[in-house]
Write an enzyme that holds these catalytic residues in place. Sequence first.
Site, PDB file in Angstrom:
ATOM      1  N   GLU A 255       0.828  -1.208   0.000  1.00 23.70           N
ATOM      2  CA  GLU A 255       0.000   0.000   0.000  1.00 23.70           C
ATOM      3  C   GLU A 255       0.866   1.263   0.000  1.00 23.70           C
ATOM      4  O   GLU A 255       1.813   1.374   0.781  1.00 23.70           O
ATOM      5  CB  GLU A 255      -0.925   0.015   1.224  1.00 23.70           C
ATOM      6  CG  GLU A 255      -1.889   1.198   1.215  1.00 23.70           C
ATOM      7  CD  GLU A 255      -2.899   1.166   2.365  1.00 23.70           C
ATOM      8  OE1 GLU A 255      -2.655   0.459   3.354  1.00 23.70           O
ATOM      9  OE2 GLU A 255      -3.933   1.862   2.244  1.00 23.70           O
TER      10      GLU A 255
ATOM     11  N   GLU B 126     -12.514   1.964   4.388  1.00 29.00           N
ATOM     12  CA  GLU B 126     -11.595   2.204   5.505  1.00 29.00           C
ATOM     13  C   GLU B 126     -11.829   3.611   6.064  1.00 29.00           C
ATOM     14  O   GLU B 126     -11.062   4.538   5.805  1.00 29.00           O
ATOM     15  CB  GLU B 126     -10.132   2.049   5.046  1.00 29.00           C
ATOM     16  CG  GLU B 126      -9.166   2.000   6.208  1.00 29.00           C
ATOM     17  CD  GLU B 126      -7.713   2.016   5.776  1.00 29.00           C
ATOM     18  OE1 GLU B 126      -7.374   2.723   4.824  1.00 29.00           O
ATOM     19  OE2 GLU B 126      -6.904   1.325   6.426  1.00 29.00           O
TER      20      GLU B 126
HETATM   21 MN    MN Z   1      -5.596   2.182   3.480  1.00 23.68          MN
END
Ligand code: MN
Length: 297
Positions: free
Chosen positions: A147, A241
Amino acid sequence: MNKLGTHIQIWTAGWSVEEIEFAAKNAKKIGYDFLEIPVRAPETVDVDGIKSVLDKYGLQCATSFVHSLETDIASEDKQVVQKGIDLMKKALDCAKSLETIAFVGGMTSALNKYNEIRSEQGRNNAIAALAEVADYADTLGLNLNLEALNRYENNLVNSCAQAKAMCQAINRPNIRIQLDSFHMNIEEADPAQALLSANDLLGYYHVAENNRGYLGSGSIDFTAQFRSLAQINYQGPIALEVFSSVVSNPSHSGRLAVWRDVWKDSVDIASHAFDYIHSQINTAQRYKAFMKEEQYL
Ligand code: MN
């Protein structure tokens, strides 16, 4: 069709079996396919207990991982790097036992607000460590989804371009990229273009508004981002998220600077997001079909 999920922190502060039960029950009721569960401290994960709850509700899981400074694989200290490699292998074992659909997160270094630029030696250590860990993951049939995090949480991989460069340097077939609308909003000149550029390397996508509140209520252009996903034919998981001080885990809130209750009701924000994401996916498909018909794409 993309599987849709939510981060556990939308529901509860931790991942005990009781907490997972609460999250699973509510997420399933809305229609989600999976929960994202942290495995950064694998010894705290009750694998059998969690798996049986997920099975009970017909849910799957994605598993997320980040390092602390004690196990930072981008450190210049070889002992710290080795600790990081060992921990990642344990986390992968844990994820495999949970039958994860994706191993994800800002795993390239510690999740930390650094006060100095990352050294070349540190970057090389991370590359070598991730190559070794990727080979281990491969024996389990898993990919690593790196990420890109914003500059306040990582000083090694902040952008899609840097994530792609890491993939190339690691040079393993099971390395993918994870992009996140919240981080891209800070780091990318054009998030929709970043998604197009990730193309086949994109393995996981996080959605959050610029303030981590209700999707579509902020300044992020989700229409453009979902058009990009349609264009690259992204079929992978999409996870919500969003964080609020309503669900508070002190160490998590401290690392991610979650200080305000930008939403108050877990069920409401997760239900709204589920409908919103579905609508974006469907509309982007219609856009793509029309643009093809008109021979723009
Ligand atoms: Mn994230």
